[in-house]
Write an enzyme that holds these catalytic residues in place. Structure first.
Site, PDB file in Angstrom:
ATOM      1  N   ARG A 147    -108.983 -81.552   5.536  1.00 32.56           N
ATOM      2  CA  ARG A 147    -107.662 -81.824   4.964  1.00 32.56           C
ATOM      3  C   ARG A 147    -106.984 -80.576   4.391  1.00 32.56           C
ATOM      4  NH1 ARG A 147    -105.533 -86.673   3.220  1.00 32.56           N
ATOM      5  NH2 ARG A 147    -103.867 -86.563   1.677  1.00 32.56           N
ATOM      6  N   HIS A 192    -103.131 -81.116 -32.808  1.00 33.84           N
ATOM      7  CA  HIS A 192    -103.807 -82.411 -32.943  1.00 33.84           C
ATOM      8  C   HIS A 192    -102.917 -83.537 -32.430  1.00 33.84           C
ATOM      9  CE1 HIS A 192    -106.698 -80.277 -35.452  1.00 33.84           C
ATOM     10  NE2 HIS A 192    -105.665 -79.779 -36.090  1.00 33.84           N
ATOM     11  N   SER A 205     -95.458 -93.204  -5.223  1.00 35.85           N
ATOM     12  CA  SER A 205     -96.329 -94.373  -5.364  1.00 35.85           C
ATOM     13  C   SER A 205     -96.067 -95.301  -4.183  1.00 35.85           C
ATOM     14  CB  SER A 205     -96.034 -95.104  -6.682  1.00 35.85           C
ATOM     15  OG  SER A 205     -96.634 -96.387  -6.687  1.00 35.85           O
ATOM     16  N   SER A 206     -97.143 -95.936  -3.699  1.00 35.98           N
ATOM     17  CA  SER A 206     -96.975 -96.823  -2.546  1.00 35.98           C
ATOM     18  C   SER A 206     -96.262 -98.109  -2.921  1.00 35.98           C
ATOM     19  CB  SER A 206     -98.344 -97.145  -1.938  1.00 35.98           C
ATOM     20  OG  SER A 206     -99.152 -97.829  -2.887  1.00 35.98           O
TER      21      SER A 206
END
Length: 480
Positions: free
Chosen positions: A31, A186, A310-311
């Protein structure tokens, strides 16, 4: 449970020329091949064999050039050129030939010796066949070959990529040195900084590691089966073998190691991998910080035309480049740490644990290169959301409490009355409370500060309370 019958993908007729990347067992050879391909010329098995041929050829030339063996005449320029052409002509056919020879020898370096020996007759040098691999143990050839390959991989592939990314971050720091940003210590709102200064911190840290990598010593040895030159002295007792060894190793562009067992101790490799791993860890810190800044809106990601975030959620632009880099940096460091820990130990004068582990050097650098590529591409797709940064600052006026109580301390030292307990008073005002501009101005006005101090604080806002953050970016130029 339903079992699915699987065909063999390796032997399937449909495995045509366009599908090889998807058949690779590892992602670096599949890939992500395009991102890591430059390392193949230096850290692949084929590259190792080419470098072995190079070392063997140069050793033969070195012995004849220095008249080490009685009866072996110096080579002509044409003969030396012919020998070196074995190296420059090394190609895919050479790789296949060596593989076939190794099936018989069951020994990779012996196959290289036969590979060179088979070509001497064509150069009119058949009589020099006994000088190929003369007095060498396999590790004499291997340690030098690995050193040459790693040196070239670092100097020609990894360092240029790491340098370019560090400069990219430095350029972003310079471009955003005046952009105020709320700090988070923090995870809580803290003294403001500038976006550029925070990026400059990372560029500075990365530069320090690059300097260490650039100063790496690449060591090598050629001194026989246990590092004693025993066979050398037995064959030619009159030769100055340490000097012959030193000049050969240094002639390859490496640093000579005079004291070894059968193996070169690999300490330099452990040092290098520790430095590269530290660079990786700093880069990992950049990824997590940028990811977090994206999540709170400090950066907007520029969508890639046609890409899917996003699918199922069309609105999403995921910070995938930084997430991919995180994973690859972790894998790279797992290997680098293992190599650094393993390679410095060898039982007595020799064991073969290094032989197997060193074959993963290219994988370790490959995952680092892949991460560097992803971070660079990710940074290119970022826009600074200055309006979000400004709003965040304006919603946190309580961060000026540090400045006010410190000014009050200075006023107290100068003898101004009414400046008692500055920290406690600001703590009471701000801790656990949201303080807006009006409340903060009202508090400052009632303190009784001198005119100069009151004027300075009256002009202060969370967006201007950045000290000399912008000026500090200048120090990056001294690091390059």
């Amino acid at each position: 449970m339903v079992e699915i019958a699987r065909t063999s993908l390796v032997q399937s007729p449909s495995a045509n020329a366009g599908s090889e990347d998807f058949l690779a067992l590892g992602p670096l050879d599949g890939r992500y091949r395009a991102a890591t391909a430059p390392l193949v010329d230096y850290l692949s098995e084929a590259a190792l064999n080419r470098d072995r041929v190079h070392v063997e050829v140069e050793w033969l030339i070195h012995l004849t050039e220095n008249s080490v063996l009685p009866g072996a005449k110096k080579l002509t320029d044409e003969q030396k050129a012919g020998l070196r052409k074995i190296v420059t002509d090394f190609n895919q056919d050479s790789v296949k030939e060596l593989a076939e020879t190794e099936k018989v020898t069951v020994h990779d370096v012996k196959a290289v010796e036969y590979f060179i020996g088979a070509r001497l007759a064509g150069l009119g040098l058949e009589h020099l066949k006994p000088m190929v691999h003369f007095a060498c143990t396999s590790e004499d050839i291997n340690n030098l070959s690995y050193a040459l390959g790693i040196k070239d991989a670092v100097s020609k592939v990894w360092l240029p990529a790491a340098d370019a990314l560090t400069q990219q971050i430095a350029d972003m720091a310079e471009a955003n040195k005046d952009v105020p940003m709320m700090s988070r210590t923090h995870g809580q709102p803290a003294t403001p900084t500038t976006l550029g200064k925070e990026l400059a911190v990372f560029a500075w840290r990365l530069n320090r590691q690059l300097k260490r990598v650039k100063n790496t010593e690449f060591l090598g040895k050629i001194n026989g089966a246990t590092g004693t030159f025993s066979a050398h002295v037995a064959a030619v007792p009159t030769a100055n073998w340490p000097e012959i060894s030193r000049t050969f190793v240094e002639g390859l562009g490496l640093t000579w190691n005079p004291l070894t067992t059968q193996i070169e101790s690999h300490d330099w490799q452990a040092e290098l991998y520790a430095d590269v791993a530290r660079f990786n860890r700093i880069l990992h810190n950049i990824c997590t910080d940028i990811w977090s800044y994206i999540s709170i809106g400090f950066f907007a990601q520029i969508p890639v035309e046609g890409a899917t975030g996003s699918s199922t959620m069309p609105h999403k632009v995921n910070p995938i480049r930084f997430e991919n880099a995180e994973a690859n940096l972790e894998i790279s460091n797992a290997l680098l740490d293992t190599l650094a820990a393993t390679l410095v130990t060898s039982r007595w004068q020799r064991d073969l644990t290094d032989s197997s582990s060193q074959r993963n050097i290219g994988v370790a650098f490959g995952h680092s290169i892949l991460a560097i590529s992803n971070v660079s591409k990710g940074l290119e797709r970022l826009d600074v959301a200055e309006s979000v940064l400004a709003q965040d600052l304006n919603e946190n006026w309580e961060v000026l409490g540090e400045a006010i109580q410190t000014v009050m301390r200075a006023e107290a030292i100068a003898g101004v009355p009414g400046m008692e307990n500055p920290y406690e008073r600001l703590k009471e005002l701000t801790r656990g409370h949201r303080v807006d501009e009006a409340r903060m101005r009202e508090f400052v006005a009632g303190l009784g500060l001198t005119d100069d101090a009151a004027a300075r604080l009256s002009e202060l806002t969370p967006g201007t309370y950045t000290g000399i953050a912008a000026d500090l970016v200048q120090f990056l130029k001294d690091a390059r």
